[in-house]
Design an enzyme around this catalytic site. Sequence first.
Site, short mmCIF file in Angstrom:
data_model
loop_
_atom_site.label_atom_id
_atom_site.label_comp_id
_atom_site.label_asym_id
_atom_site.label_seq_id
_atom_site.Cartn_x
_atom_site.Cartn_y
_atom_site.Cartn_z
N TYR A 142 0.82 -1.21 0.00
CA TYR A 142 0.00 0.00 0.00
C TYR A 142 0.86 1.26 0.00
O TYR A 142 0.39 2.33 -0.36
CB TYR A 142 -0.94 0.03 1.21
CG TYR A 142 -2.05 -1.01 1.18
CD1 TYR A 142 -2.07 -2.00 0.21
CD2 TYR A 142 -3.07 -1.00 2.11
CE1 TYR A 142 -3.05 -2.95 0.18
CE2 TYR A 142 -4.07 -1.95 2.09
CZ TYR A 142 -4.06 -2.93 1.12
OH TYR A 142 -5.04 -3.87 1.10
N LYS A 192 3.03 -15.36 2.26
CA LYS A 192 2.98 -16.05 0.96
C LYS A 192 4.43 -16.34 0.59
O LYS A 192 4.94 -15.91 -0.45
CB LYS A 192 2.25 -15.16 -0.06
CG LYS A 192 2.03 -15.79 -1.41
CD LYS A 192 0.96 -16.86 -1.46
CE LYS A 192 0.91 -17.52 -2.82
NZ LYS A 192 0.04 -18.72 -2.85
N ASP A 224 -3.26 -18.16 1.32
CA ASP A 224 -4.40 -18.75 0.59
C ASP A 224 -5.05 -19.84 1.43
O ASP A 224 -6.29 -19.90 1.57
CB ASP A 224 -3.98 -19.26 -0.80
CG ASP A 224 -2.65 -20.00 -0.82
OD1 ASP A 224 -2.01 -20.13 0.24
OD2 ASP A 224 -2.24 -20.46 -1.90
N ASP A 248 -5.80 -6.76 5.60
CA ASP A 248 -6.97 -6.03 5.11
C ASP A 248 -8.02 -7.03 4.59
O ASP A 248 -9.20 -7.00 4.96
CB ASP A 248 -6.52 -5.08 4.00
CG ASP A 248 -7.61 -4.16 3.50
OD1 ASP A 248 -8.61 -3.98 4.22
OD2 ASP A 248 -7.47 -3.61 2.39
N ASP A 252 -11.89 -8.59 6.53
CA ASP A 252 -13.26 -8.51 5.98
C ASP A 252 -13.87 -9.92 5.99
O ASP A 252 -15.06 -10.10 6.30
CB ASP A 252 -13.26 -7.97 4.55
CG ASP A 252 -13.32 -6.44 4.48
OD1 ASP A 252 -12.92 -5.78 5.47
OD2 ASP A 252 -13.76 -5.89 3.45
C1 IPM Z 1 -9.38 -0.61 5.87
C2 IPM Z 1 -9.57 -0.01 4.50
C3 IPM Z 1 -8.38 0.83 4.14
C4 IPM Z 1 -7.17 -0.08 4.12
C5 IPM Z 1 -8.49 1.60 2.80
C6 IPM Z 1 -9.68 2.47 2.74
C7 IPM Z 1 -7.27 2.43 2.56
O1 IPM Z 1 -9.84 -0.99 3.55
O2 IPM Z 1 -9.13 0.12 6.82
O3 IPM Z 1 -9.53 -1.82 5.99
O4 IPM Z 1 -6.95 -0.80 3.15
O5 IPM Z 1 -6.42 -0.07 5.10
MN MN Z 2 -10.33 -2.91 4.44
#
Ligand code: IPM
Ligand code: MN
Length: 358
Positions: A142, A192, A224, A248, A252
Amino acid sequence: MNINFTYLPGDGIGPEVGAAAIAVLNATANAFGHTLDIEEHLIGGAAIDARGTPLPDETYASAKKTGAILLGAVGGPKWDHLKGSDRPELGGLLILRKKLELFANVRPAKPFAGLIASSPLKPKYLEGVDFVVVRELTGGIYFGDKGRDNSQENNISAYDECRYSEAEIERIAHRAFQIARTRRSKVTSVDKSNVLETSRLWREVVTKIAKNYPDIELEHTLVDAMAMHMLTRPRDFDVILTENMFGDILTDEASILCGSMGVIPSASLGEGSMGMYEPIHGSAPDIAGAGKANPIAMILSAAWMLRTSFGLDTEAAAIEAAVKAALDARQVTSDLGGLLSTQDVGAKIGEWVAEHVT
Ligand code: IPM
Ligand code: MN
Ligand code: NAD
């Protein structure tokens, strides 16, 4: 006490879940005899629109000064044509994390009993799940050099460099082992390393740092496979240590063990006492403005701020108990199958705190 913090609502549902969290903080401050001293500032798309930059100087100055930041979310379709650090995400949130050196992002996955039925996964996989992901937050792909190469006329290319230094890996590994000592003493490092050089360095450094923590069990897993293990045997994990992008993505996924992305808070921490508290979800443009956003991730982030940045354990616990009560009573938003609006969930949680603190 005077609770002085920087509040950055951001974009999309950020201001909606933010308002609900501020209502809960107000109710909590009243109940416990504290005052709130809120420094509200622009970040992300809202800052681009009003000030022409995703991270205005006064936003950064306030964050640096208070050292306690509550952030909603940034980004949205309106700013998707922008590139690089002109964007809300890189120029606003990522640069803020980097400048404040908030390299450790902690994201818990511990399903509330009241939410087991809200997950698409079978309850037998979810009972007893309790892990935290320690995500490296200020390095990796990033933050690497990125760009376009237009030198080949009919075939442009793009690149994003992924780089990690030993020191960056060492400090996040130490943090994960230290957190494991306060929990069930197990670290699962995710990489990885069968493909990436950064991951091979990651594995070497984590293995080296582990020698300082002989009381902690360490295992290494490829990312993975981890995406699968997290759904098939989530109970086996205690502290999951991983780099920025894998963390990240995996968090989720982990949120689905807990019923909705709208219930997972996070803390972004550095070496000192500075802390930014932020839900893991984004600005949810698909539901922004509809009063449908689940404010629980933001409310739990606010509770985490009270505990970690202000030492207000009892106050944080009161908010967490109020959240649990709201979930048990199904006083929730539609992502969890409920009928309440964002604002109403905030109000109910605030009322519960007011009623139960004497
Ligand atoms: C998170 C978000 C951020 C990240 C984005 C919006 C930059 O997805 O906080 O999880 O990737 O860190
Ligand atoms: Mn995120
Ligand atoms: P998102 O997290 O905003 O939304 C993903 C899905 O989850 C959507 O269907 C959304 O409606 C739902 N959702 C998210 N939060 C919710 C909540 N609190 N209550 C109910 N439902 C919720 O991710 P996205 O759609 O991929 O990204 C939208 C924008 O948000 C993008 O601009 C992205 O860059 C940004 N983003 C910001 C952050 C952040 O600021 N920390 C995090 C992730 C994404």
